[in-house]
Scaffold this motif. Structure first.
Motif, PDB file in Angstrom:
ATOM      1  N   ILE A 205       0.867  -1.178   0.000  1.00 28.35           N
ATOM      2  CA  ILE A 205       0.000   0.000   0.000  1.00 28.35           C
ATOM      3  C   ILE A 205       0.901   1.224   0.000  1.00 28.35           C
ATOM      4  O   ILE A 205       1.677   1.427   0.939  1.00 28.35           O
ATOM      5  N   VAL A 206       0.805   2.030  -1.049  1.00 26.40           N
ATOM      6  CA  VAL A 206       1.599   3.249  -1.166  1.00 26.40           C
ATOM      7  C   VAL A 206       0.681   4.425  -0.836  1.00 26.40           C
ATOM      8  O   VAL A 206      -0.327   4.648  -1.519  1.00 26.40           O
ATOM      9  N   ASP A 207       1.031   5.148   0.213  1.00 27.14           N
ATOM     10  CA  ASP A 207       0.234   6.270   0.731  1.00 27.14           C
ATOM     11  C   ASP A 207       0.587   7.544  -0.036  1.00 27.14           C
ATOM     12  O   ASP A 207       1.740   7.961  -0.058  1.00 27.14           O
ATOM     13  N   HIS A 208      -0.429   8.151  -0.659  1.00 26.25           N
ATOM     14  CA  HIS A 208      -0.260   9.427  -1.354  1.00 26.25           C
ATOM     15  C   HIS A 208      -1.092  10.525  -0.678  1.00 26.25           C
ATOM     16  O   HIS A 208      -1.408  11.527  -1.309  1.00 26.25           O
ATOM     17  N   GLY A 209      -1.441  10.328   0.586  1.00 29.53           N
ATOM     18  CA  GLY A 209      -2.205  11.340   1.322  1.00 29.53           C
ATOM     19  C   GLY A 209      -3.696  11.211   1.081  1.00 29.53           C
ATOM     20  O   GLY A 209      -4.400  10.619   1.876  1.00 29.53           O
ATOM     21  N   ILE A 210      -4.187  11.777  -0.022  1.00 33.92           N
ATOM     22  CA  ILE A 210      -5.618  11.681  -0.330  1.00 33.92           C
ATOM     23  C   ILE A 210      -5.907  10.535  -1.296  1.00 33.92           C
ATOM     24  O   ILE A 210      -7.031  10.363  -1.758  1.00 33.92           O
ATOM     25  N   ALA A 211      -4.884   9.749  -1.575  1.00 32.96           N
ATOM     26  CA  ALA A 211      -5.022   8.570  -2.423  1.00 32.96           C
ATOM     27  C   ALA A 211      -4.043   7.502  -1.941  1.00 32.96           C
ATOM     28  O   ALA A 211      -3.086   7.799  -1.230  1.00 32.96           O
ATOM     29  N   ALA A 212      -4.322   6.272  -2.333  1.00 34.54           N
ATOM     30  CA  ALA A 212      -3.422   5.164  -2.017  1.00 34.54           C
ATOM     31  C   ALA A 212      -3.471   4.175  -3.172  1.00 34.54           C
ATOM     32  O   ALA A 212      -4.525   3.957  -3.771  1.00 34.54           O
ATOM     33  N   VAL A 213      -2.323   3.609  -3.480  1.00 35.60           N
ATOM     34  CA  VAL A 213      -2.223   2.598  -4.528  1.00 35.60           C
ATOM     35  C   VAL A 213      -1.921   1.265  -3.858  1.00 35.60           C
ATOM     36  O   VAL A 213      -0.985   1.162  -3.070  1.00 35.60           O
ATOM     37  N   VAL A 214      -2.740   0.269  -4.183  1.00 34.31           N
ATOM     38  CA  VAL A 214      -2.583  -1.068  -3.625  1.00 34.31           C
ATOM     39  C   VAL A 214      -2.198  -2.019  -4.754  1.00 34.31           C
ATOM     40  O   VAL A 214      -2.826  -2.009  -5.815  1.00 34.31           O
ATOM     41  N   THR A 215      -1.177  -2.828  -4.521  1.00 38.37           N
ATOM     42  CA  THR A 215      -0.861  -3.930  -5.410  1.00 38.37           C
ATOM     43  C   THR A 215      -0.853  -5.202  -4.586  1.00 38.37           C
ATOM     44  O   THR A 215      -0.433  -5.200  -3.422  1.00 38.37           O
ATOM     45  N   CYS A 216      -1.371  -6.275  -5.173  1.00 39.95           N
ATOM     46  CA  CYS A 216      -1.420  -7.551  -4.465  1.00 39.95           C
ATOM     47  C   CYS A 216      -1.737  -8.663  -5.452  1.00 39.95           C
ATOM     48  O   CYS A 216      -2.054  -8.416  -6.613  1.00 39.95           O
ATOM     49  N   GLN A 217      -1.648  -9.871  -4.943  1.00 43.24           N
ATOM     50  CA  GLN A 217      -2.016 -11.042  -5.724  1.00 43.24           C
ATOM     51  C   GLN A 217      -3.145 -11.744  -4.982  1.00 43.24           C
ATOM     52  O   GLN A 217      -3.082 -11.906  -3.758  1.00 43.24           O
ATOM     53  N   GLY A 218      -4.173 -12.142  -5.715  1.00 47.30           N
ATOM     54  CA  GLY A 218      -5.308 -12.837  -5.122  1.00 47.30           C
ATOM     55  C   GLY A 218      -5.374 -14.275  -5.604  1.00 47.30           C
ATOM     56  O   GLY A 218      -5.265 -14.532  -6.803  1.00 47.30           O
ATOM     57  N   ASN A 219      -5.526 -15.186  -4.663  1.00 42.16           N
ATOM     58  CA  ASN A 219      -5.713 -16.597  -4.982  1.00 42.16           C
ATOM     59  C   ASN A 219      -7.158 -16.958  -4.669  1.00 42.16           C
ATOM     60  O   ASN A 219      -7.616 -16.764  -3.541  1.00 42.16           O
ATOM     61  N   TYR A 220      -7.865 -17.446  -5.681  1.00 40.21           N
ATOM     62  CA  TYR A 220      -9.293 -17.724  -5.575  1.00 40.21           C
ATOM     63  C   TYR A 220      -9.558 -19.198  -5.799  1.00 40.21           C
ATOM     64  O   TYR A 220      -9.069 -19.784  -6.758  1.00 40.21           O
ATOM     65  N   GLU A 221     -10.375 -19.782  -4.912  1.00 40.81           N
ATOM     66  CA  GLU A 221     -10.825 -21.158  -5.074  1.00 40.81           C
ATOM     67  C   GLU A 221     -12.338 -21.146  -5.189  1.00 40.81           C
ATOM     68  O   GLU A 221     -13.020 -20.417  -4.463  1.00 40.81           O
ATOM     69  N   SER A 222     -12.840 -21.957  -6.105  1.00 37.66           N
ATOM     70  CA  SER A 222     -14.278 -22.119  -6.271  1.00 37.66           C
ATOM     71  C   SER A 222     -14.533 -23.561  -6.689  1.00 37.66           C
ATOM     72  O   SER A 222     -13.586 -24.284  -7.037  1.00 37.66           O
ATOM     73  N   PRO A 223     -15.788 -23.998  -6.672  1.00 44.18           N
ATOM     74  CA  PRO A 223     -16.068 -25.359  -7.142  1.00 44.18           C
ATOM     75  C   PRO A 223     -15.627 -25.583  -8.595  1.00 44.18           C
ATOM     76  O   PRO A 223     -15.339 -26.702  -8.992  1.00 44.18           O
TER      77      PRO A 223
END
Length: 122
Positions: free
Chosen positions: A73-91
Protein backbone atom coordinates in the motif's frame (compact mmCIF):
# COMPACT_ATOMS: atom_id res chain seq x y z
CA UNK A 1 2.14 1.86 8.77
CA UNK A 2 0.67 5.31 8.19
CA UNK A 3 -2.94 6.01 9.20
CA UNK A 4 -3.91 5.90 5.49
CA UNK A 5 -2.21 2.53 5.03
CA UNK A 6 -4.01 1.19 8.11
CA UNK A 7 -7.41 2.37 6.81
CA UNK A 8 -6.81 0.97 3.33
CA UNK A 9 -5.56 -2.36 4.72
CA UNK A 10 -8.82 -2.66 6.70
CA UNK A 11 -10.86 -1.85 3.57
CA UNK A 12 -8.90 -4.41 1.56
CA UNK A 13 -9.77 -7.05 4.18
CA UNK A 14 -13.44 -6.03 3.93
CA UNK A 15 -13.14 -6.38 0.14
CA UNK A 16 -11.75 -9.90 0.56
CA UNK A 17 -14.62 -10.81 2.88
CA UNK A 18 -17.15 -9.31 0.42
CA UNK A 19 -15.76 -11.62 -2.29
CA UNK A 20 -16.54 -14.62 -0.08
CA UNK A 21 -19.96 -13.39 1.01
CA UNK A 22 -21.13 -12.07 -2.35
CA UNK A 23 -21.69 -8.66 -0.79
CA UNK A 24 -22.83 -6.47 -3.70
CA UNK A 25 -23.64 -3.64 -1.24
CA UNK A 26 -19.97 -3.39 -0.26
CA UNK A 27 -18.92 -2.97 -3.89
CA UNK A 28 -21.75 -0.48 -4.47
CA UNK A 29 -20.33 1.60 -1.62
CA UNK A 30 -16.59 1.41 -2.29
CA UNK A 31 -16.52 1.69 -6.08
CA UNK A 32 -16.73 5.26 -7.33
CA UNK A 33 -19.52 5.79 -9.86
CA UNK A 34 -16.92 6.49 -12.57
CA UNK A 35 -14.39 3.84 -11.48
CA UNK A 36 -12.23 2.70 -14.39
CA UNK A 37 -10.79 -0.80 -14.44
CA UNK A 38 -8.44 -2.32 -16.96
CA UNK A 39 -9.47 -5.93 -17.58
CA UNK A 40 -7.31 -8.98 -18.25
CA UNK A 41 -7.25 -8.14 -21.97
CA UNK A 42 -5.93 -4.64 -21.26
CA UNK A 43 -9.20 -2.89 -22.10
CA UNK A 44 -10.39 -0.05 -19.83
CA UNK A 45 -14.08 0.17 -18.93
CA UNK A 46 -16.40 1.85 -16.44
CA UNK A 47 -16.59 -0.98 -13.97
CA UNK A 48 -19.01 -0.24 -11.16
CA UNK A 49 -22.21 -1.85 -12.43
CA UNK A 50 -20.44 -4.93 -13.81
CA UNK A 51 -18.56 -5.54 -10.55
CA UNK A 52 -21.64 -4.94 -8.38
CA UNK A 53 -23.75 -7.29 -10.52
CA UNK A 54 -21.05 -9.98 -10.40
CA UNK A 55 -21.25 -9.96 -6.59
CA UNK A 56 -24.99 -10.34 -6.23
CA UNK A 57 -26.09 -13.53 -4.45
CA UNK A 58 -27.16 -16.35 -6.72
CA UNK A 59 -27.38 -20.08 -6.22
CA UNK A 60 -24.47 -20.27 -3.80
CA UNK A 61 -21.07 -18.87 -2.93
CA UNK A 62 -18.92 -17.96 -5.89
CA UNK A 63 -15.65 -18.51 -4.03
CA UNK A 64 -14.88 -20.95 -1.24
CA UNK A 65 -11.52 -19.33 -0.44
CA UNK A 66 -9.99 -15.94 -1.22
CA UNK A 67 -6.47 -15.11 -0.07
CA UNK A 68 -4.44 -12.01 -0.84
CA UNK A 69 -0.66 -12.01 -0.70
CA UNK A 70 2.20 -9.63 -1.33
CA UNK A 71 0.06 -6.61 -0.56
CA UNK A 72 1.78 -3.25 -0.83
CA UNK A 73 0.00 0.00 0.00
CA UNK A 74 1.60 3.25 -1.17
CA UNK A 75 0.23 6.27 0.73
CA UNK A 76 -0.26 9.43 -1.35
CA UNK A 77 -2.20 11.34 1.32
CA UNK A 78 -5.62 11.68 -0.33
CA UNK A 79 -5.02 8.57 -2.42
CA UNK A 80 -3.42 5.16 -2.02
CA UNK A 81 -2.22 2.60 -4.53
CA UNK A 82 -2.58 -1.07 -3.62
CA UNK A 83 -0.86 -3.93 -5.41
CA UNK A 84 -1.42 -7.55 -4.47
CA UNK A 85 -2.02 -11.04 -5.72
CA UNK A 86 -5.31 -12.84 -5.12
CA UNK A 87 -5.71 -16.60 -4.98
CA UNK A 88 -9.29 -17.72 -5.58
CA UNK A 89 -10.83 -21.16 -5.07
CA UNK A 90 -14.28 -22.12 -6.27
CA UNK A 91 -16.07 -25.36 -7.14
CA UNK A 92 -15.11 -24.62 -10.76
CA UNK A 93 -11.37 -24.44 -10.01
CA UNK A 94 -8.59 -22.20 -8.76
CA UNK A 95 -7.04 -19.11 -10.30
CA UNK A 96 -4.60 -16.39 -9.37
CA UNK A 97 -4.87 -12.73 -10.32
CA UNK A 98 -2.64 -9.69 -9.89
CA UNK A 99 -4.40 -6.50 -8.86
CA UNK A 100 -3.65 -2.82 -8.75
CA UNK A 101 -6.28 -0.58 -7.12
CA UNK A 102 -6.30 3.17 -6.63
CA UNK A 103 -8.25 4.33 -3.59
CA UNK A 104 -9.10 8.04 -3.31
CA UNK A 105 -10.72 10.06 -0.53
CA UNK A 106 -14.03 11.29 -1.97
CA UNK A 107 -16.74 12.98 0.10
CA UNK A 108 -15.04 11.95 3.36
CA UNK A 109 -14.76 8.26 2.48
CA UNK A 110 -12.37 6.01 0.61
CA UNK A 111 -13.46 4.74 -2.79
CA UNK A 112 -11.80 2.75 -5.54
CA UNK A 113 -11.42 5.05 -8.55
CA UNK A 114 -9.20 2.90 -10.79
CA UNK A 115 -7.60 -0.50 -11.00
CA UNK A 116 -6.28 -3.28 -13.13
CA UNK A 117 -6.53 -7.05 -13.18
CA UNK A 118 -4.14 -9.49 -14.82
CA UNK A 119 -4.18 -13.27 -14.83
CA UNK A 120 -1.14 -15.07 -13.47
CA UNK A 121 -0.02 -17.82 -15.81
CA UNK A 122 1.92 -20.81 -14.53
Amino acid sequence: MSPVQTEIAALEECLRQAELGLDADFFEEVLADEAVLVNEEGMPFLAKQKVVDAHRPGKGPKFTRVEMSGMKIVDHGIAAVVTCQGNYESPQGNHTLNFMRVWAMKSDRWQIVAGSISKVTS
